[in-house]
Design a protein around this motif. Structure first.
Motif, PDB file in Angstrom:
ATOM      1  N   ILE A  44     -22.801   4.348 -53.112  1.00  0.00           N
ATOM      2  CA  ILE A  44     -22.449   4.944 -51.823  1.00  0.00           C
ATOM      3  C   ILE A  44     -23.409   4.450 -50.754  1.00  0.00           C
ATOM      4  CG2 ILE A  44     -22.180   7.097 -50.551  1.00  0.00           C
ATOM      5  CD1 ILE A  44     -21.591   8.469 -53.194  1.00  0.00           C
ATOM      6  N   PRO A  45     -22.946   3.642 -49.808  1.00  0.00           N
ATOM      7  CA  PRO A  45     -23.775   3.263 -48.666  1.00  0.00           C
ATOM      8  C   PRO A  45     -23.535   4.215 -47.494  1.00  0.00           C
ATOM      9  CG  PRO A  45     -21.834   1.869 -48.730  1.00  0.00           C
ATOM     10  CD  PRO A  45     -21.707   2.846 -49.876  1.00  0.00           C
ATOM     11  N   VAL A  46     -24.628   4.645 -46.856  1.00  0.00           N
ATOM     12  CA  VAL A  46     -24.536   5.477 -45.657  1.00  0.00           C
ATOM     13  C   VAL A  46     -25.446   4.845 -44.620  1.00  0.00           C
ATOM     14  CG1 VAL A  46     -24.805   7.774 -44.678  1.00  0.00           C
ATOM     15  CG2 VAL A  46     -24.171   7.523 -47.080  1.00  0.00           C
ATOM     16  N   GLY A  47     -24.856   4.115 -43.671  1.00  0.00           N
ATOM     17  CA  GLY A  47     -25.671   3.422 -42.690  1.00  0.00           C
ATOM     18  C   GLY A  47     -24.865   2.924 -41.516  1.00  0.00           C
ATOM     19  N   LEU A  48     -25.564   2.583 -40.433  1.00  0.00           N
ATOM     20  CA  LEU A  48     -24.874   1.945 -39.317  1.00  0.00           C
ATOM     21  C   LEU A  48     -24.365   0.573 -39.735  1.00  0.00           C
ATOM     22  CD1 LEU A  48     -27.166   2.839 -36.274  1.00  0.00           C
ATOM     23  CD2 LEU A  48     -24.990   3.878 -36.936  1.00  0.00           C
ATOM     24  N   ILE A  49     -25.210  -0.147 -40.472  1.00  0.00           N
ATOM     25  CA  ILE A  49     -24.816  -1.444 -41.013  1.00  0.00           C
ATOM     26  C   ILE A  49     -25.127  -1.454 -42.504  1.00  0.00           C
ATOM     27  CG2 ILE A  49     -25.197  -3.933 -40.953  1.00  0.00           C
ATOM     28  CD1 ILE A  49     -25.995  -3.650 -38.031  1.00  0.00           C
ATOM     29  N   SER A  50     -24.091  -1.604 -43.313  1.00  0.00           N
ATOM     30  CA  SER A  50     -24.250  -1.677 -44.767  1.00  0.00           C
ATOM     31  C   SER A  50     -23.595  -2.972 -45.241  1.00  0.00           C
ATOM     32  CB  SER A  50     -23.608  -0.461 -45.452  1.00  0.00           C
ATOM     33  OG  SER A  50     -24.232   0.741 -45.033  1.00  0.00           O
ATOM     34  N   TYR A  51     -24.404  -3.979 -45.392  1.00  0.00           N
ATOM     35  CA  TYR A  51     -23.866  -5.304 -45.700  1.00  0.00           C
ATOM     36  C   TYR A  51     -24.245  -5.703 -47.125  1.00  0.00           C
ATOM     37  CZ  TYR A  51     -22.990 -10.319 -45.561  1.00  0.00           C
ATOM     38  OH  TYR A  51     -22.527 -11.587 -45.831  1.00  0.00           O
ATOM     39  N   TYR A  52     -23.217  -6.052 -47.905  1.00  0.00           N
ATOM     40  CA  TYR A  52     -23.410  -6.508 -49.275  1.00  0.00           C
ATOM     41  C   TYR A  52     -22.611  -7.793 -49.472  1.00  0.00           C
ATOM     42  CZ  TYR A  52     -24.821  -1.659 -49.531  1.00  0.00           C
ATOM     43  OH  TYR A  52     -25.413  -0.448 -49.276  1.00  0.00           O
ATOM     44  N   ARG A  53     -23.243  -8.762 -50.095  1.00  0.00           N
ATOM     45  CA  ARG A  53     -22.589 -10.052 -50.288  1.00  0.00           C
ATOM     46  C   ARG A  53     -21.357  -9.935 -51.186  1.00  0.00           C
ATOM     47  NH1 ARG A  53     -25.281 -14.572 -48.580  1.00  0.00           N
ATOM     48  NH2 ARG A  53     -27.426 -14.263 -47.860  1.00  0.00           N
ATOM     49  N   ASP A  54     -21.380  -8.985 -52.109  1.00  0.00           N
ATOM     50  CA  ASP A  54     -20.220  -8.805 -52.981  1.00  0.00           C
ATOM     51  C   ASP A  54     -19.304  -7.694 -52.471  1.00  0.00           C
ATOM     52  OD1 ASP A  54     -21.886  -6.646 -53.500  1.00  0.00           O
ATOM     53  OD2 ASP A  54     -21.351  -6.566 -55.624  1.00  0.00           O
ATOM     54  N   GLY A  55     -19.566  -7.184 -51.255  1.00  0.00           N
ATOM     55  CA  GLY A  55     -18.783  -6.084 -50.719  1.00  0.00           C
ATOM     56  C   GLY A  55     -17.736  -6.533 -49.717  1.00  0.00           C
ATOM     57  N   ARG A  56     -17.330  -5.611 -48.852  1.00  0.00           N
ATOM     58  CA  ARG A  56     -16.295  -5.890 -47.869  1.00  0.00           C
ATOM     59  C   ARG A  56     -16.905  -6.231 -46.511  1.00  0.00           C
ATOM     60  NH1 ARG A  56     -12.292  -2.791 -46.891  1.00  0.00           N
ATOM     61  NH2 ARG A  56     -12.171  -1.659 -48.876  1.00  0.00           N
ATOM     62  N   GLN A  57     -16.199  -7.103 -45.792  1.00  0.00           N
ATOM     63  CA  GLN A  57     -16.500  -7.438 -44.398  1.00  0.00           C
ATOM     64  C   GLN A  57     -15.147  -7.539 -43.686  1.00  0.00           C
ATOM     65  OE1 GLN A  57     -17.945 -10.276 -46.610  1.00  0.00           O
ATOM     66  NE2 GLN A  57     -19.368  -8.654 -47.239  1.00  0.00           N
TER      67      GLN A  57
END
Length: 453
Positions: free
Chosen positions: A298-311
């Motif tokens: 669970i990411p909780v942030g203004l910017i939550s960037y993961y290379r294997d995640g969604r953009q």
């Protein structure tokens, strides 16, 4: 003056003749001193080394009671008491209590209490208590307490307590407590607690609690709690809770990490900070910026960037007339979105900024989004007064291709505002409540949008 001269002469004569008379005293040998080939005396009195009741061969004697008017250097103290105005020194060992104005010295083991105005030294292990105005030094293991005004040193392991005004050093393991004004240093592992005004440093493993004003550093594994004013650094594995005002770093971490910046290569647990950074992570990240190469949780942030995640880039509109664009980041299942929108239907400049957190559930023929959003509504320039919309969305999505998806669904909305004239944000009202200068408006709406990439 004549009386003083008489007393000094009497004392001098006594010191000279006492080696002869002492031969008639108890000379029973005990096993503790037999290996040193010492002779037992119940009492000894010394003016200074070489001038004592044991003569110039004082190092060949052991005594139970020792009085050094200036300083004495003897063979040993055995289960007794030694008092010196300046220095008490024993070539082999000291067992009992030593009290000196400057220092106490034991060439081998020490068992008992050493109290000195400046320093205490034990040439081998120390069992008991060392108290000094400046420093205590035991060349080998310590079982007991060291209390130094400036420093405490142990050449071996420690079982007990070290407390110093400036620093404590243990060459090997620590089982117990270390308290210092600036630095605690362990050459090996720690089981217990360290408290320092500046730094706690352990070469190897830690099991327990470390508290420092600046930083805690461990070269080994950690199980326990680390608290510091600026930084915690665990070069190997960490299990427990780690908190600081600046930065937490653990190569592998399981637990809770609280700091302005949290960094781990392999992470399982909770990270709370302004920035949270992992290589591989599982759990919860809550901060302004969350980053990772691989993250599940669970990411909780203004910017939550993961290379294997969604953009993703989202465009949507609502029944209120606001048209929005948002950047959706996070994992494939849980996302955060920053957005900005404007309302062209109103005859004035009204715009909003928003933040959302949501979850995606994927089914065979459709996707289901559910998210909560907060929108700050601004009239013209940035509006300082309370003027916000809270929104829950339940959206049904359909993927057209891997780069395009459209969605729509109902929303539950609540306006909270102190501004006059905010009534026209909502197309209608289910409830309209005014209390303590605030207006609360509830309605059900709808969202229609697309998701790109």
């Amino acid at each position: 003056m004549d009386k003083v001269k008489f007393l000094l002469a009497t004392l001098f004569t006594f010191l000279l003749i006492s080696p002869l008379s002492s031969q008639a005293q108890d000379s029973t040998n005990y096993q503790d001193w037999e290996k040193y080939d010492l002779t037992y005396r119940t009492y000894r009195i010394t003016l200074l080394p070489g001038l004592s009741t044991n003569g110039i061969d004082a190092v060949d004697y052991v005594a139970k009671y020792s009085f050094n008017l200036l300083g004495g250097y003897h063979g040993a103290l055995h289960e007794g008491f030694e008092l010196g105005t300046l220095i008490n020194a024993n070539k082999y060992y000291a067992s009992g209590v030593q009290i000196a104005g400057i220092g106490n010295y034991s060439g081998d083991n020490t068992l008992g209490v050493q109290i000195a105005g400046i320093g205490n030294y034990s040439g081998n292990s120390m069992q008991g208590v060392q108290v000094s105005g400046i420093g205590n030094w035991a060349s080998s293991d310590i079982q007991g307490v060291q209390l130094g005004g400036v420093f405490n040193l142990s050449g071996g392991n420690i079982e007990g307590l070290q407390s110093a005004g400036v620093f404590n050093v243990a060459r090997n393991d620590i089982q117990g407590l270390q308290f210092s004004g600036i630095l605690n240093l362990s050459g090996d592992s720690i089981e217990g607690m360290q408290y320092a005004g500046a730094f706690n440093i352990a070469k190897n493993d830690i099991q327990g609690l470390l508290v420092s004003g600046v930083g805690n550093i461990s070269g080994g594994n950690i199980q326990g709690l680390l608290v510091s004013g600026f930084a915690n650094i665990a070069r190997q594995d960490m299990q427990g809770i780690i908190t600081s005002g600046g930065i937490n770093y653990a190569k592998t971490f399981q637990g809770i990490s609280l700091s302005s910046v949290n960094i781990s290569q392999d992470f399982q647990g909770i990270q709370l900070g302004l920035a949270n950074i992992v290589d591989e992570g599982q759990g919860i990240q809550a901060g302004l910026i969350n980053y990772g190469n691989e993250f599940e949780g669970i990411p909780v942030g203004l910017i939550s960037y993961y290379r294997d995640g969604r953009q993703n880039l989202d465009f949507w509109t609502t029944e209120t007339g606001f048209t929005n664009i948002g950047i959706k980041l996070g994992t494939e299942q849980v996302y955060n979105m920053l957005s900005v929108g404007f309302n062209p239907l109103l005859n004035r400049d009204v715009w909003q900024v928003g933040w959302s957190i949501g979850k995606l559930r994927e089914y065979e023929n459709h996707d289901l989004y559910s998210d909560f959003s907060y929108f700050k509504i601004n009239e013209g320039s940035w509006t300082k007064d309370l003027n916000s919309i809270l929104k829950y969305r339940l959206l049904f999505g359909k993927e057209v291709n891997e780069d395009f998806k459209f969605y729509s669904g109902p929303t539950l909305n609540m306006l909270i505002s102190r501004l006059q004239g905010s009534d026209d944000y909502a197309p209608y009202r289910l409830f309209d409540i005014k209390a303590k200068g605030r207006q609360y408006v509830f309605w059900i709406g709808a969202t229609l949008g697309i998701e790109l990439f």
